[in-house]
Design a protein around this motif. Structure first.
Motif, mmCIF file in Angstrom:
data_model
loop_
_atom_site.group_PDB
_atom_site.id
_atom_site.type_symbol
_atom_site.label_atom_id
_atom_site.label_comp_id
_atom_site.label_asym_id
_atom_site.label_seq_id
_atom_site.Cartn_x
_atom_site.Cartn_y
_atom_site.Cartn_z
ATOM 1 N N GLU A 125 3.115 3.459 -3.839
ATOM 2 C CA GLU A 125 2.927 4.869 -4.159
ATOM 3 C C GLU A 125 4.269 5.598 -4.213
ATOM 4 N N ALA A 164 -4.112 1.306 -9.478
ATOM 5 C CA ALA A 164 -4.237 2.704 -9.878
ATOM 6 C C ALA A 164 -2.985 3.205 -10.584
ATOM 7 N N CYS A 197 -8.213 6.088 -7.386
ATOM 8 C CA CYS A 197 -7.987 5.738 -5.973
ATOM 9 C C CYS A 197 -9.026 6.384 -5.067
ATOM 10 N N SER A 228 -7.040 5.819 2.518
ATOM 11 C CA SER A 228 -5.972 4.886 2.897
ATOM 12 C C SER A 228 -5.860 4.794 4.415
ATOM 13 N N ALA A 247 -7.707 10.406 -1.438
ATOM 14 C CA ALA A 247 -7.063 9.089 -1.473
ATOM 15 C C ALA A 247 -6.251 8.835 -0.205
ATOM 16 N N LEU A 254 -5.524 -1.502 -4.427
ATOM 17 C CA LEU A 254 -6.046 -0.263 -4.991
ATOM 18 C C LEU A 254 -4.916 0.594 -5.553
ATOM 19 N N ASN A 255 -3.834 0.756 -4.794
ATOM 20 C CA ASN A 255 -2.702 1.560 -5.268
ATOM 21 C C ASN A 255 -1.988 0.911 -6.441
ATOM 22 N N SER A 308 -4.759 8.316 -11.933
ATOM 23 C CA SER A 308 -4.513 7.329 -10.876
ATOM 24 C C SER A 308 -5.222 7.721 -9.594
ATOM 25 N N GLN A 329 0.819 -1.208 0.000
ATOM 26 C CA GLN A 329 0.000 0.000 0.000
ATOM 27 C C GLN A 329 0.853 1.259 0.000
#
Length: 594
Positions: A376, A518, A552, A499, A495, A514-515, A548, A372
């Motif tokens: 990013e 995305a 998200c 999170s 986002a 999800l990340n 993205s 997660q």
């Protein structure tokens, strides 16, 4: 243990042993008289637990039911309470020595982070509109010191870059490369694993077993010690790795030197990631801020003395990483002193071999947290690499935009940390309704923060780049991309909050998926296609990043709004049942290794 994952349809996304306990608990209902006969594990060492086989069966085959919230804030009458000072921020809690065989095992939780609303809704029903306003004030109060903590911590890195930047171009390039390598291979991994504590600690603190805050922190320290081994290996062999990736020999050598000296502060950085969450879960948000506030000016002085200072103590290039490492260690020392001498030890668990048990839970959630968090971080490095292929003007513009977006991101990120703590505390208190309200309020707050930053960028659109660079081409390109950055702010903030909500719920796997989808399935491939195939240059990369975050934020909000908060409360109960069972096993096995 296996990790159970589903898209918010099954009772739990926590490890299967907790889910199994939940299924066992559903076999029979518990009546009020049965609940009063349960047994509370001793909060001291492993001795003092009075559980027999019938008690164990009672735990395994009954469904835990609670009374309404007002009674959750009454100290059990059959225990001796120790009142902490009025200004400590803690409720009256039962003493460990008062636990008897008649003390409830999972007695109603105590709100150890006491807010004004606690006393109010303990005696009168909660109304939705006032509740939203109350949560707005509470989240704001929690967010401000967290924001200060992250800004001050960011200053430690900035001081290092500024001090090295005046040595030479190669030195600046090497420090930048070293910092990027440290982030990708070390700091992002540590932060990903530490995010597991956002799930475990806040709900433990407001539960009937607050000592689990200390126990889970100790267990995380054990896990982190193992995680650091491969990180050390990479950092000490970074020169050959960077050369293999095509970096210039001199820059690769200096970057490797930077990383080797940075290892002095890596264990302290890891400890700080744990201790910060240890304090924040108890509502002590200002403790990390005070520690860094004291160390930040020392760090600036150390950077000057060790890089540019008098000849006897000047170290040049290596002075900057050494100064930062010393600062991280000073923060650790300050945290230990504060925790030992100035904070009640309610959350602390005595050091024992139990710190080496149940590590699989943290490893599984930690790996998901890395997915997660690190996904990013890594995506931004990929975008920076792509921008470097577009020429010096595009690279300079990307630097301006990246620093700007990273700075404004600190506000919603601080709010996400505060949201994780607040929701976790409320789940520990079994206040499902208010936890849902807090999640909704935090999302609305992130929208407001994003709109403020968006307005600022649009107002100063044509002059923003002059804060960093006077090149007319850079100023023009920044002005043309600023509208995308402004739109980016809204979805980036939302986002971040979603999170934080997912971390509070133990849904790191969902956040990771999800990340990953995305950035690596949608945003970055599309941005690179726009950049190099459609010849949109740097605009294409930022369009991809914005898409993205739109994805998200949209999916994250949808998931969070569909949350069954009563189910989330039940998951916290399951964790307490699992720990109670472990207390029983520890009593039978004094080594605590069953």
């Amino acid at each position: 243990m296996s990790y159970t994952y589903s898209h918010y349809a099954t009772p739990s996304s926590l490890p299967s042993d907790y889910a199994l306990l939940s299924r066992y608990a559903g076999a029979h209902d518990m009546n009020p008289t049965e609940q009063d006969n349960e047994v509370l594990p001793d909060r001291g060492a492993s001795s003092g637990l009075q559980l027999d086989d019938s008690d164990a069966q009672h735990i395994s085959h009954t469904k835990m039911r609670r009374k309404s919230l007002p009674t959750s804030y009454v100290t059990p009458s059959n225990t001796t309470a120790a009142s902490l000072p009025d200004n400590s921020g803690y409720r009256t809690v039962p003493m460990a020595s008062s636990a008897t065989e008649n003390t409830p095992l999972l007695a109603p939780p105590i709100p150890r982070i006491e807010e004004e609303v606690d006393a109010q809704y303990a005696v009168e029903p909660e109304r939705l509109a006032p509740m939203r306003w109350e949560e707005l004030k509470i989240l704001t109060k929690y967010t401000l010191p967290v924001f200060g903590t992250h800004v001050l911590e960011y200053s430690l890195v900035i001081a290092s870059v500024v001090s090295i930047g005046h040595l030479s171009t190669n030195a600046l390039a090497a420090s930048t490369l070293g910092s990027m390598t440290a982030s990708v291979s070390g700091f992002s991994i540590i932060q990903g694993f530490a995010s597991t504590l956002d799930t475990m600690l806040p709900s433990a603190w407001t539960s009937t077993q607050p000592q689990l805050v200390g126990l889970w922190s100790q267990r995380m320290a054990v896990v982190m010690a193992a995680v650091l081994m491969p990180v050390f290996f990479i950092w000490f062999n970074s020169e050959s790795i960077l050369l293999l990736l095509g970096q210039e020999p001199e820059v690769a050598y200096l970057a490797a030197v930077y990383l080797k000296w940075s290892t002095i502060g890596l264990p302290a950085y890891t400890f700080n990631s744990i201790s910060r969450r240890y304090f924040q879960s108890q509502g002590l948000f200002t403790v990390p801020t005070r520690a860094i506030l004291c160390v930040a000016p020392i760090n600036a002085v150390l950077n000057y003395l060790l890089v540019w200072g008098p000849e006897p103590i000047r170290l040049g290039f290596i002075g900057a990483p050494i100064a930062t490492a010393i600062s991280f260690n000073l923060i650790s020392i300050a945290s230990i002193i504060y925790g030992v001498f100035f904070v009640p030890h309610t959350a602390w668990h005595p050091l024992s071999r139990r710190s080496f048990t149940s590590l699989g839970v943290l490893v599984q959630l930690g790996l998901a947290g890395v997915g997660q968090t690190a996904s990013e971080w890594w995506s931004w490095e990929l975008v920076g690499l792509a921008a470097s292929m577009l020429g010096p003007v595009a690279l300079a513009t990307q630097s301006v935009l990246l620093v700007s977006a990273s700075t404004t991101f600190q506000a919603p990120f601080a709010l996400s940390v505060a949201t994780s703590v607040r929701i976790g505390n409320l789940l520990g208190e079994e206040n499902a309704k208010r936890a849902g309200v807090a999640s909704q309020v935090s999302i609305l707050m992130s929208l407001c923060i994003g709109l403020v930053w968006s307005t600022m960028f649009m107002v100063f659109r044509h002059s923003w780049a002059y804060l960093f660079n006077n090149d007319p081409d850079v100023v023009s390109l920044v002005a043309s991309i600023i509208p995308l950055v402004a739109l980016f702010q809204v979805f980036d903030g939302v986002a971040a909050i979603t999170s934080g909500i997912l971390r509070a719920r133990g849904k790191q796997v969902t956040g990771a998926l999800l990340n990953l989808s995305a950035y690596y399935v949608i945003g970055i491939p599309f941005g690179i296609w726009l950049t190099f195939k459609r010849h949109m240059q740097l605009h294409g990369l930022w369009i991809g990043l914005t898409i993205s975050l739109v994805y998200c934020a949209t999916v994250g909000v949808w998931i969070c709004l569909r949350t069954n908060w009563e189910r989330e409360v039940q998951k916290v109960r399951d964790r307490l049942v699992a720990e109670a069972q472990h207390y029983k096993d520890s009593f039978r096995d004094p080594e605590g290794l069953n």
